[in-house]
Write a protein that holds these residues in place. Structure first.
Motif, PDB file in Angstrom:
ATOM      1  N   VAL A 233      -3.584   4.165  -1.212  1.00  0.00           N
ATOM      2  CA  VAL A 233      -3.695   3.365  -2.446  1.00  0.00           C
ATOM      3  C   VAL A 233      -3.120   1.967  -2.245  1.00  0.00           C
ATOM      4  O   VAL A 233      -1.972   1.818  -1.812  1.00  0.00           O
ATOM      5  CB  VAL A 233      -2.934   4.067  -3.600  1.00  0.00           C
ATOM      6  N   THR A 234      -3.922   0.964  -2.565  1.00  0.00           N
ATOM      7  CA  THR A 234      -3.414  -0.402  -2.528  1.00  0.00           C
ATOM      8  C   THR A 234      -2.868  -0.727  -3.915  1.00  0.00           C
ATOM      9  O   THR A 234      -3.626  -0.874  -4.877  1.00  0.00           O
ATOM     10  CB  THR A 234      -4.534  -1.397  -2.152  1.00  0.00           C
ATOM     11  N   ALA A 235      -1.551  -0.806  -4.016  1.00  0.00           N
ATOM     12  CA  ALA A 235      -0.933  -1.039  -5.325  1.00  0.00           C
ATOM     13  C   ALA A 235      -0.921  -2.527  -5.663  1.00  0.00           C
ATOM     14  O   ALA A 235      -1.157  -2.928  -6.815  1.00  0.00           O
ATOM     15  CB  ALA A 235       0.486  -0.488  -5.337  1.00  0.00           C
ATOM     16  N   VAL A 236      -0.638  -3.347  -4.675  1.00  0.00           N
ATOM     17  CA  VAL A 236      -0.599  -4.806  -4.888  1.00  0.00           C
ATOM     18  C   VAL A 236      -1.362  -5.447  -3.726  1.00  0.00           C
ATOM     19  O   VAL A 236      -1.119  -5.130  -2.563  1.00  0.00           O
ATOM     20  CB  VAL A 236       0.865  -5.310  -4.949  1.00  0.00           C
ATOM     21  N   ASP A 237      -2.271  -6.337  -4.083  1.00  0.00           N
ATOM     22  CA  ASP A 237      -3.225  -6.807  -3.071  1.00  0.00           C
ATOM     23  C   ASP A 237      -3.295  -8.343  -3.048  1.00  0.00           C
ATOM     24  O   ASP A 237      -4.280  -8.937  -3.482  1.00  0.00           O
ATOM     25  CB  ASP A 237      -4.601  -6.204  -3.391  1.00  0.00           C
ATOM     26  N   GLY A 238      -2.187  -8.957  -2.605  1.00  0.00           N
ATOM     27  CA  GLY A 238      -2.213 -10.414  -2.437  1.00  0.00           C
ATOM     28  C   GLY A 238      -1.876 -11.195  -3.697  1.00  0.00           C
ATOM     29  O   GLY A 238      -2.575 -12.146  -4.051  1.00  0.00           O
TER      30      GLY A 238
ATOM     31  N   ARG B 192       0.858  -1.191   0.000  1.00  0.00           N
ATOM     32  CA  ARG B 192       0.000   0.000   0.000  1.00  0.00           C
ATOM     33  C   ARG B 192       0.894   1.241   0.000  1.00  0.00           C
ATOM     34  O   ARG B 192       1.916   1.265   0.679  1.00  0.00           O
ATOM     35  CB  ARG B 192      -0.861   0.039   1.263  1.00  0.00           C
ATOM     36  N   PHE B 193       0.525   2.238  -0.762  1.00  0.00           N
ATOM     37  CA  PHE B 193       1.174   3.543  -0.686  1.00  0.00           C
ATOM     38  C   PHE B 193       0.120   4.523  -0.175  1.00  0.00           C
ATOM     39  O   PHE B 193      -0.777   4.897  -0.931  1.00  0.00           O
ATOM     40  CB  PHE B 193       1.713   3.987  -2.041  1.00  0.00           C
TER      41      PHE B 193
ATOM     42  N   LYS C  34       1.684  -3.850 -11.829  1.00  0.00           N
ATOM     43  CA  LYS C  34       2.690  -4.714 -12.467  1.00  0.00           C
ATOM     44  C   LYS C  34       4.114  -4.290 -12.092  1.00  0.00           C
ATOM     45  O   LYS C  34       4.925  -5.105 -11.642  1.00  0.00           O
ATOM     46  CB  LYS C  34       2.560  -4.676 -14.012  1.00  0.00           C
ATOM     47  N   THR C  35       4.397  -3.000 -12.298  1.00  0.00           N
ATOM     48  CA  THR C  35       5.767  -2.524 -12.024  1.00  0.00           C
ATOM     49  C   THR C  35       6.088  -2.600 -10.538  1.00  0.00           C
ATOM     50  O   THR C  35       7.204  -2.967 -10.157  1.00  0.00           O
ATOM     51  CB  THR C  35       5.944  -1.090 -12.570  1.00  0.00           C
ATOM     52  N   THR C  36       5.100  -2.301  -9.693  1.00  0.00           N
ATOM     53  CA  THR C  36       5.337  -2.423  -8.240  1.00  0.00           C
ATOM     54  C   THR C  36       5.698  -3.869  -7.903  1.00  0.00           C
ATOM     55  O   THR C  36       6.617  -4.123  -7.117  1.00  0.00           O
ATOM     56  CB  THR C  36       4.073  -1.985  -7.462  1.00  0.00           C
TER      57      THR C  36
END
Lengths: 239, 266
Positions: free
Chosen positions: A16-21, A12-13, A42-44
């Motif tokens: 904002v949840t950038a990647v979630d599991g 999370r930033f 994707k990039t994260t």
């Protein structure tokens, strides 16, 4: 052996949840693609795989070893190229490759640099400064850099984004050839559907930080009842 | 292959990058000599003027101050600039995905920075001798600890500048140019600490360079250096270096946690 195992990554930033599991694997010699709209995560995800971003939760294991604990060891077996990363412009091509050969601790840096200059047809450019090269030539140098340490996993973030169709096609052909000959695992992101169709054994569709569909290009098209990956993309991206 | 041999290669890689970069960038080479020379010429003539007004030992004191201040300033500046080169060329991500450790990266930057600082200082020393008859070696054996103490403080400030850019992003790079000068009034380069107001004297007591410059003046005016002062300066330097390294580690962790490292590729 599994080149990469990503398990339940979350990032999370602020709000904002950038990647979630996200969880997935890349086997030896396998070419895996991450597809998705801009801002999908994707990039994260790639940057967490490379240790540039620390995940809030989850683990990244490269060649069976935890990235956080064995960082130096595993990163010596990984390499990376991206359209948004550059290199010191004043250095000549052979100097750049020599520098990175040293940074990867290669035993015979000059020999390996000579091999890659040969492989990527960079001979006529070896004394040119990086800043004076065309986009296509710079991409070839970046790929040469990415192959210096004969990586067990090659991470490519939109590797052909700045290239015209002709050069892009040549780069794809070269990467496919490398994957076939060396059995090198690759993790790729791209917005070019044909590129992904052509290169990837398995594709993960990422949206809002989650993998929402997985399969080969043919399997995904079949699953969504459409003709090709581009239509799958539109269907997934538009919900 | 021995681990130290691999480490050595990675450090050499950092040095090579800076060496190639300098070779292809002649204006950078000029910079190594230009500012030190300019300062030396300006302060040299100021000191000649003051000497003509019967101010005792002024040439040696001012020129000694200018020369040794450059050692501190260049040590910090070269370290910060070598890192910023990676930022400006959008190469930082390439560097940080290699197996290079933070310690190896810093060692490479320090080695190359030391080379450039030595070149600049040697050039200034020769000029000081040629133009004003001031020989830096007249300082005697104390020159060695003076230089070491200033270089260490400069390196600590350089690491702090790098950490600040990592922590706050590329927009914080102005710190690389100003950080040494923040300390300059308290370092008492050209005047004794006793001339400062009490609150500034208290701060000066925490600045390692102030002990060096105080002792430099003592020595150049015929006195003997107070070695206990230099021990205090060494202890302060050790604190500065430890604080700088802890700050760098924390900034790097922060940059990785907040995704700031990734944004250096934008």
């Amino acid at each position: 052996m599994t080149a990469l195992e990503v398990r339940d990554l979350r990032k999370r930033f602020r709000a904002v949840t950038a990647v979630d599991g996200i969880s997935f694997t890349v086997g030896d010699g396998e070419v895996v693609g991450l597809l998705g709209p801009n801002g999908a995560g994707k990039t994260t995800t790639l940057h967490m795989v490379l240790g540039l971003i620390t995940p809030d939760e989850g683990t990244v294991a490269l060649f069976g070893k935890d990235l956080q604990r064995c960082r130096t060891e595993v990163l010596s077996r990984v390499n990376f190229a991206a359209s948004y990363v550059s290199m010191p412009g004043v250095l000549q091509v052979d100097e750049l490759l020599n520098v990175f050969a040293h940074l990867y601790g290669l035993r015979r840096p000059r020999r390996r640099v000579a091999e890659l200059i040969d492989l990527l047809d960079l001979g006529p450019l070896r004394r040119q400064q990086f800043r004076f090269l065309s986009s296509g030539q710079q991409t070839r140098v970046q790929l040469a850099k990415a192959l210096l340490n004969e990586p067990g996993l090659l991470v490519l973030d939109e590797p052909t984004a700045n290239l015209d169709p002709d050069i892009g096609d040549r780069v794809r052909a070269m990467l496919l050839d490398l994957a076939a000959r060396s059995g090198r695992a690759m993790l790729i992101t791209s917005h070019n559907m044909r590129e992904v169709e052509r290169m990837c054994d398995r594709i993960h569709f990422v949206q809002s930080g989650r993998i929402v569909a997985t399969g080969s290009a043919g399997e995904l098209a079949g699953e969504y009842g459409v003709a090709d990956l581009e239509e799958v993309f539109l269907k997934v991206a538009r919900g | 292959m021995l681990a130290w041999e691999v480490r050595r290669r990675r450090v050499v890689g950092v040095v090579l990058r800076d060496l190639y970069s300098l070779r292809h960038n002649p204006p950078r080479m000029i910079e190594v000599f230009f500012w030190p020379t300019l300062e030396l010429v300006l302060w040299g003539y100021v000191s000649l003027f003051l000497a003509s007004q019967q101010v005792p030992a002024v040439v040696a004191v001012l020129l000694g101050g200018v020369l040794l201040w450059q050692v501190l300033y260049r040590s910090q500046g070269e370290l910060s600039m070598a890192f910023l080169d990676d930022v400006w060329s959008r190469n930082l991500l390439n560097t940080f995905v290699t197996p290079l450790t933070t310690g190896e990266y810093l060692t490479g930057l320090l080695l190359f920075g030391a080379l450039k600082t030595t070149l600049g200082a040697a050039m200034m020393s020769l000029l000081a001798l040629a133009l004003y008859g001031f020989g830096i070696l007249s300082i005697g054996p104390a020159l060695v600890p003076f230089m070491v103490l200033l270089v260490l403080m400069g390196w600590a400030l350089g690491v702090i500048a790098i950490a600040t850019v990592l922590r706050f992003g590329a927009s914080a790079q102005v710190i690389a140019w100003i950080l040494s000068f923040v300390f300059q009034p308290f370092a008492a380069v050209f005047y004794p600490v006793s001339i400062l107001p009490a609150p500034m004297q208290a701060i000066a007591a925490l600045v390692p360079a102030s002990y060096v410059f105080e002792n430099l003046r003592t020595l150049l005016t015929g006195g003997r250096p107070d070695w206990s002062d230099l021990v205090v300066a060494a202890a302060l330097d050790a604190v500065y270096v430890v604080v700088a390294l802890v700050y760098l580690a924390a900034a790097l962790r922060y940059a990785r946690r907040r995704g700031r490292l990734s944004r250096f590729g934008d």
